[in-house]
Write an enzyme that holds these catalytic residues in place. Structure first.
Site, mmCIF file in Angstrom:
data_model
loop_
_atom_site.group_PDB
_atom_site.id
_atom_site.type_symbol
_atom_site.label_atom_id
_atom_site.label_comp_id
_atom_site.label_asym_id
_atom_site.label_seq_id
_atom_site.Cartn_x
_atom_site.Cartn_y
_atom_site.Cartn_z
ATOM 1 N N TYR A 145 0.871 -1.187 0.000
ATOM 2 C CA TYR A 145 0.000 0.000 0.000
ATOM 3 C C TYR A 145 0.894 1.218 0.000
ATOM 4 C CZ TYR A 145 -3.451 3.484 1.451
ATOM 5 O OH TYR A 145 -4.260 4.600 1.519
ATOM 6 N N ASP A 240 9.433 2.954 -0.563
ATOM 7 C CA ASP A 240 8.386 3.667 0.177
ATOM 8 C C ASP A 240 8.576 3.333 1.665
ATOM 9 O OD1 ASP A 240 4.722 3.743 0.153
ATOM 10 O OD2 ASP A 240 6.235 4.684 1.437
ATOM 11 N N LYS A 268 4.507 9.693 8.360
ATOM 12 C CA LYS A 268 4.296 9.205 9.722
ATOM 13 C C LYS A 268 5.271 9.792 10.747
ATOM 14 C CE LYS A 268 2.190 4.980 7.898
ATOM 15 N NZ LYS A 268 0.792 4.953 8.351
HETATM 16 P P1 KE4 Z 1 -0.699 8.664 4.225
HETATM 17 O O1 KE4 Z 1 -1.220 9.338 2.981
HETATM 18 O O2 KE4 Z 1 -1.780 7.851 4.912
HETATM 19 O O3 KE4 Z 1 0.043 9.597 5.168
HETATM 20 O O4 KE4 Z 1 0.435 7.624 3.768
HETATM 21 C C1 KE4 Z 1 0.093 6.642 2.806
HETATM 22 C C2 KE4 Z 1 1.059 5.486 2.940
HETATM 23 C C3 KE4 Z 1 2.086 5.360 2.015
HETATM 24 N N1 KE4 Z 1 2.982 4.353 2.108
HETATM 25 C C4 KE4 Z 1 2.918 3.450 3.110
HETATM 26 C C5 KE4 Z 1 3.939 2.353 3.175
HETATM 27 C C6 KE4 Z 1 1.887 3.536 4.083
HETATM 28 O O5 KE4 Z 1 1.831 2.605 5.076
HETATM 29 C C7 KE4 Z 1 0.941 4.562 3.996
HETATM 30 C C8 KE4 Z 1 -0.218 4.681 4.964
HETATM 31 N N2 KE4 Z 1 -0.371 3.606 5.882
HETATM 32 C C9 KE4 Z 1 -1.710 3.385 6.373
HETATM 33 C C10 KE4 Z 1 -1.650 2.250 7.399
HETATM 34 N N3 KE4 Z 1 -1.544 0.995 6.791
HETATM 35 C C11 KE4 Z 1 -2.317 4.606 6.946
HETATM 36 C C12 KE4 Z 1 -3.572 4.389 7.750
HETATM 37 C C13 KE4 Z 1 -4.788 4.872 7.033
HETATM 38 O O6 KE4 Z 1 -4.888 4.696 5.795
HETATM 39 O O7 KE4 Z 1 -5.661 5.423 7.731
#
Ligand code: KE4
Length: 430
Positions: A145, A240, A268
């Site tokens: 993801y 990533d 994060k």
């Molecule tokens: P954000 O746009 O949510 O800040 O980051 C996206 C993203 C990109 N790359 C990786 C490896 C990530 O884990 C994420 C976001 N992770 C999720 C949790 N699995 C965020 C939680 C959510 O979607 O509410």
């Protein structure tokens, strides 16, 4: 059983005005059933909901709170900065300081651009790779993801997988077909795609250690293989590290595996709980980014003073205490993995605990989990029952089989012991 009527009531109200009652689907409890707990406050390893229940938290805002909730250095930095104003839409010294600090921790990031989320970092990195190479295709891995930009909502993990929409509606087929998907840890699959599309692939993007299918580690040599095959075909390699950055080590997977990608994306922890993402890479790649080059990317609140203050406080604290924090996180993770492993063995349960440092996932299967297909075969119904048994015992874990849990430096021995006790009791009731 815990009192939950206020959370239930607010969720019913929220669903009238917010899609699914949440501002991010991963929070919705849809795959585990029931309704999310509405959180009122958090401190250290604990969160408290609006019904007054206190939980040991292993979501930790999905990763940012590596030092525990409401860390004083972050709190004081934001309070102090706010007195001088929240946002100017003009450069500040602090943005320069944060970029320098990130580059000192991630040498692959010779230049750094701050954005507002991990999604924005990945979306920008993808556009940069396409602009730099003049190619259109992106190769990602099933179950990874990378946020919700269109090109990445193909075979996506995390909430997309949890909700059974790894290929989101609304992504034009003509765009989605530019995203190739390979099986993680499968060199032959990657070679097959490069043989077929090699000259058209702008970049390979991956979570070097997957957190979004539950935790899945790269096989020995897999990252090095990706570095070689991308170089051979003139494609960029994008790590990533939104989740693994500053988490697995101060320098994340780059530090652990010693593989140097062309672009790194972060999020994060870099924001200390406030909205920051970042992307960066080698000078000859970053020279394409506007206003220096023709790859446009912008943001009203990019490098926002409050978020940058929180990020600087977080990273400076991690740099200063790294010799203490990371060994301690490893020790805490090893304790949990070992203690739960003993219980699993005694109970003869079909459970796998995948862990790396302070990230772990409990899979309800006896298979080795080294790709998305294996993870998808886990017993998600059993996971859901387990999740609620733990929640009712005051342990708040990620509400999906396809997520990672996070231990913070604030999780002390008592928290870990209580977690293990709850784990043993929960297994008897599922
Ligand atoms: P954000 O746009 O949510 O800040 O980051 C996206 C993203 C990109 N790359 C990786 C490896 C990530 O884990 C994420 C976001 N992770 C999720 C949790 N699995 C965020 C939680 C959510 O979607 O509410």
């Amino acid at each position: 059983m815990k009192k939950t009527k206020l959370s239930e009531r607010y969720h019913h109200k929220a669903k009238q005005i917010i899609p699914g009652g949440v501002n991010s689907p991963a929070r919705a409890f849809l795959s585990v059933g029931g309704f999310p707990r509405y959180i009122k406050s958090a401190k250290g390893p604990f969160i408290k909901d609006i019904d007054g229940n206190k939980y040991i938290d292993y979501v930790m805002s999905w990763g940012p709170m590596i030092l525990g909730h409401s860390h004083k250095n972050v709190r004081l930095a934001v309070q102090k900065t706010l007195k001088s104003g929240a946002s100017f839409g003009a450069p500040t010294v602090a943005e320069y300081e944060l970029a320098k600090l990130v580059s000192s921790i991630y040498p692959a990031m010779e230049k750094v651009r701050l954005v507002n989320s991990g999604t924005e970092a990945v979306m920008s990195a993808i556009r940069l790779a396409r602009g730099h190479t003049g190619r259109d295709m992106i190769l990602k891995f099933d179950g990874c993801y990378h946020g919700h930009c269109d090109s990445m909502l193909v075979a996506a993990g995390s909430g997309a997988q949890t909700l059974g929409v790894p290929n989101s509606k609304g992504v034009p087929a003509d765009l989605a077909k530019l995203t190739l998907t390979a099986r993680f840890n499968d060199k032959k699959d990657v070679e097959r795609l490069f043989e077929k599309h090699g000259g058209a692939i702008a970049a390979v993007i991956l979570e070097p250690v997957i957190g979004n299918m539950g935790l899945i580690k790269p096989n020995e040599g897999f990252l090095e293989f990706l570095r070689e095959i991308t170089e051979k075909h003139g494609a960029l390699l994008i790590f990533d590290e939104v989740m693994t950055g500053f988490r697995l080590a101060l320098g994340g997977a780059c530090e652990i595996y010693g593989v140097v990608p062309d672009i790194v994306t972060l999020g994060k922890i870099i924001g200390g709980g406030l909205p920051i993402g970042a992307y960066g890479g080698k000078l000859d790649v970053m020279k394409n980014v506007a206003p220096e080059g023709g790859v446009y990317q912008a943001g009203t609140l990019s490098g926002n003073p409050l978020a940058v203050a929180a990020g600087l406080a977080m990273l400076r604290t991690l740099v200063k205490t790294r010799s203490k924090v990371y060994p301690a996180l490893e020790e805490k993770g090893a304790f949990l993995e070992g203690a739960m492993g003993d219980i699993i063995k005694k109970a003869g349960e079909k459970i796998r605990v995948n862990r790396m440092g302070s990230m772990f996932t409990i899979f309800f299967t006896d298979r080795e989990i080294n790709c998305a297909d294996c993870a998808k075969k886990s017993d998600t119904a059993k996971f859901s029952r387990f999740f609620h048994e733990m929640l009712n015992r005051g342990v708040y874990m990620a509400p999906s089989q396809f997520e990672a849990n996070f231990i913070s430096y604030a999780h002390d021995g008592m928290c870990l012991e209580k977690t293990v006790k709850a784990f043993g009791e929960a297994l008897k009731n599922i």
